[in-house]
Design a protein around this motif. Sequence first.
Motif, PDB file in Angstrom:
ATOM      1  N   ILE A  81      28.508  29.866 -16.376  1.00  0.00           N
ATOM      2  CA  ILE A  81      28.385  31.137 -15.684  1.00  0.00           C
ATOM      3  C   ILE A  81      29.581  31.332 -14.746  1.00  0.00           C
ATOM      4  O   ILE A  81      30.387  30.430 -14.542  1.00  0.00           O
ATOM      5  N   SER A  82      29.687  32.516 -14.173  1.00  0.00           N
ATOM      6  CA  SER A  82      30.600  32.743 -13.061  1.00  0.00           C
ATOM      7  C   SER A  82      29.858  32.369 -11.782  1.00  0.00           C
ATOM      8  O   SER A  82      28.986  33.099 -11.325  1.00  0.00           O
ATOM      9  N   PHE A  83      30.173  31.209 -11.229  1.00  0.00           N
ATOM     10  CA  PHE A  83      29.479  30.759 -10.026  1.00  0.00           C
ATOM     11  C   PHE A  83      29.700  31.730  -8.874  1.00  0.00           C
ATOM     12  O   PHE A  83      28.802  31.950  -8.054  1.00  0.00           O
ATOM     13  N   PHE A  84      30.885  32.294  -8.797  1.00  0.00           N
ATOM     14  CA  PHE A  84      31.192  33.237  -7.725  1.00  0.00           C
ATOM     15  C   PHE A  84      30.209  34.409  -7.739  1.00  0.00           C
ATOM     16  O   PHE A  84      29.683  34.823  -6.705  1.00  0.00           O
ATOM     17  N   LYS A  85      29.940  34.948  -8.928  1.00  0.00           N
ATOM     18  CA  LYS A  85      28.976  36.048  -9.050  1.00  0.00           C
ATOM     19  C   LYS A  85      27.584  35.601  -8.623  1.00  0.00           C
ATOM     20  O   LYS A  85      26.842  36.352  -7.987  1.00  0.00           O
ATOM     21  N   VAL A  86      27.230  34.387  -8.996  1.00  0.00           N
ATOM     22  CA  VAL A  86      25.909  33.865  -8.631  1.00  0.00           C
ATOM     23  C   VAL A  86      25.784  33.722  -7.119  1.00  0.00           C
ATOM     24  O   VAL A  86      24.756  34.080  -6.533  1.00  0.00           O
ATOM     25  N   TYR A  87      26.851  33.228  -6.461  1.00  0.00           N
ATOM     26  CA  TYR A  87      26.815  33.114  -4.999  1.00  0.00           C
ATOM     27  C   TYR A  87      26.534  34.476  -4.367  1.00  0.00           C
ATOM     28  O   TYR A  87      25.721  34.602  -3.448  1.00  0.00           O
ATOM     29  N   GLU A  88      27.232  35.498  -4.858  1.00  0.00           N
ATOM     30  CA  GLU A  88      27.116  36.833  -4.276  1.00  0.00           C
ATOM     31  C   GLU A  88      25.807  37.525  -4.657  1.00  0.00           C
ATOM     32  O   GLU A  88      25.109  38.081  -3.810  1.00  0.00           O
ATOM     33  N   GLN A 107      22.939  36.371  -6.596  1.00  0.00           N
ATOM     34  CA  GLN A 107      21.630  35.710  -6.562  1.00  0.00           C
ATOM     35  C   GLN A 107      21.311  35.140  -5.177  1.00  0.00           C
ATOM     36  O   GLN A 107      20.176  35.226  -4.711  1.00  0.00           O
ATOM     37  N   TYR A 108      22.339  34.583  -4.525  1.00  0.00           N
ATOM     38  CA  TYR A 108      22.094  33.956  -3.222  1.00  0.00           C
ATOM     39  C   TYR A 108      22.509  34.851  -2.051  1.00  0.00           C
ATOM     40  O   TYR A 108      22.343  34.457  -0.883  1.00  0.00           O
ATOM     41  N   LYS A 109      23.049  36.020  -2.360  1.00  0.00           N
ATOM     42  CA  LYS A 109      23.410  37.023  -1.337  1.00  0.00           C
ATOM     43  C   LYS A 109      24.338  36.446  -0.269  1.00  0.00           C
ATOM     44  O   LYS A 109      24.205  36.723   0.923  1.00  0.00           O
ATOM     45  N   LEU A 129      34.571  29.589   1.092  1.00  0.00           N
ATOM     46  CA  LEU A 129      33.915  29.616   2.391  1.00  0.00           C
ATOM     47  C   LEU A 129      33.097  30.885   2.574  1.00  0.00           C
ATOM     48  O   LEU A 129      33.427  31.937   2.028  1.00  0.00           O
ATOM     49  N   CYS A 130      32.025  30.757   3.362  1.00  0.00           N
ATOM     50  CA  CYS A 130      31.251  31.935   3.752  1.00  0.00           C
ATOM     51  C   CYS A 130      31.193  31.994   5.272  1.00  0.00           C
ATOM     52  O   CYS A 130      32.011  31.366   5.957  1.00  0.00           O
ATOM     53  N   GLN A 131      30.266  32.733   5.808  1.00  0.00           N
ATOM     54  CA  GLN A 131      30.184  32.929   7.247  1.00  0.00           C
ATOM     55  C   GLN A 131      30.148  31.595   7.997  1.00  0.00           C
ATOM     56  O   GLN A 131      29.617  30.606   7.499  1.00  0.00           O
ATOM     57  N   SER A 132      30.737  31.623   9.203  1.00  0.00           N
ATOM     58  CA  SER A 132      30.771  30.450  10.094  1.00  0.00           C
ATOM     59  C   SER A 132      31.503  29.270   9.458  1.00  0.00           C
ATOM     60  O   SER A 132      31.212  28.105   9.756  1.00  0.00           O
ATOM     61  N   GLU A 133      32.449  29.579   8.564  1.00  0.00           N
ATOM     62  CA  GLU A 133      33.266  28.546   7.921  1.00  0.00           C
ATOM     63  C   GLU A 133      32.436  27.545   7.127  1.00  0.00           C
ATOM     64  O   GLU A 133      32.857  26.404   6.908  1.00  0.00           O
TER      65      GLU A 133
END
Length: 257
Positions: free
Chosen positions: A166-173, A175-177, A217-221
């Motif tokens: 899969i595209s993990f990047f898409k899943v992060y955005e 499915q996991y918001k 990285l996401c929020q708060s590093e």
Amino acid sequence: MEPKFISISDGIIERIKKGELLPGDKVPSENELISTYKISNTTARKCLLEIESKGWARRIKGKGTFVLNRTVEHQLLRTLGSIDSTRKGFDESLRAEGFTPKTVIIEKIILDDGISSNIMGKHYIIEGPVLKIHQLRYADDILMKDETRYISLKLCPKIDRLPSDISFFKVYEDQYKIKITDIKQTLSVDILDPQQEINNFEIDNQIPVFILDGVVLCQSEKVIEIERSYYRGDKYKFAIIANPEYNSSSFFDLDKK
């Protein structure tokens, strides 16, 4: 007089030849052609069919029409620091360029103790548990990329139950918001000997490779993912962009390791 769909399709093909549209890029859709050239649905459809019939693009149902890879030896161009390129994922990018992707999983395990990596002079850590996925990525049965990803199971619980192509990047955005705030990458080069244990490229002589080390990285590093991948040096070219939307950055280190 030359039919209008021929002149329009020839213009788009010329853009492809000049490199304005690259392999894997989406060519203008029917609606875009209608809006730009004030033509009918039938003429717009003929334009796309003409480009496809001449071997410059291929339609993927439900996705659009994409520029095929006609480069010498089918070299792949990949862009570091591109959110759009990362979002597509390996399989989707290959299909858009006209290749048939295949993934072979070497290892898929959960590390309770976590993982760390030094990227761009900074130490990044994912606390356990961490999903480790080591997989080989093929295009038309040619091994192109030896990829290892480490993914935070705290931020992405049960992601180990999803398929790995899969595209993990898409899943992060999706499915996991998760809001991606930065992608940092370094690119180095090396020569692998056929007898080296880390060499999975199924070639009997030495092979040049690009080594990509990256962190997402996401929020708060917080670190979602750490990656180390080996790309066949004779099959890839890399470009670099800066994406101000995410303040993403990439860094080239082309010294041999």
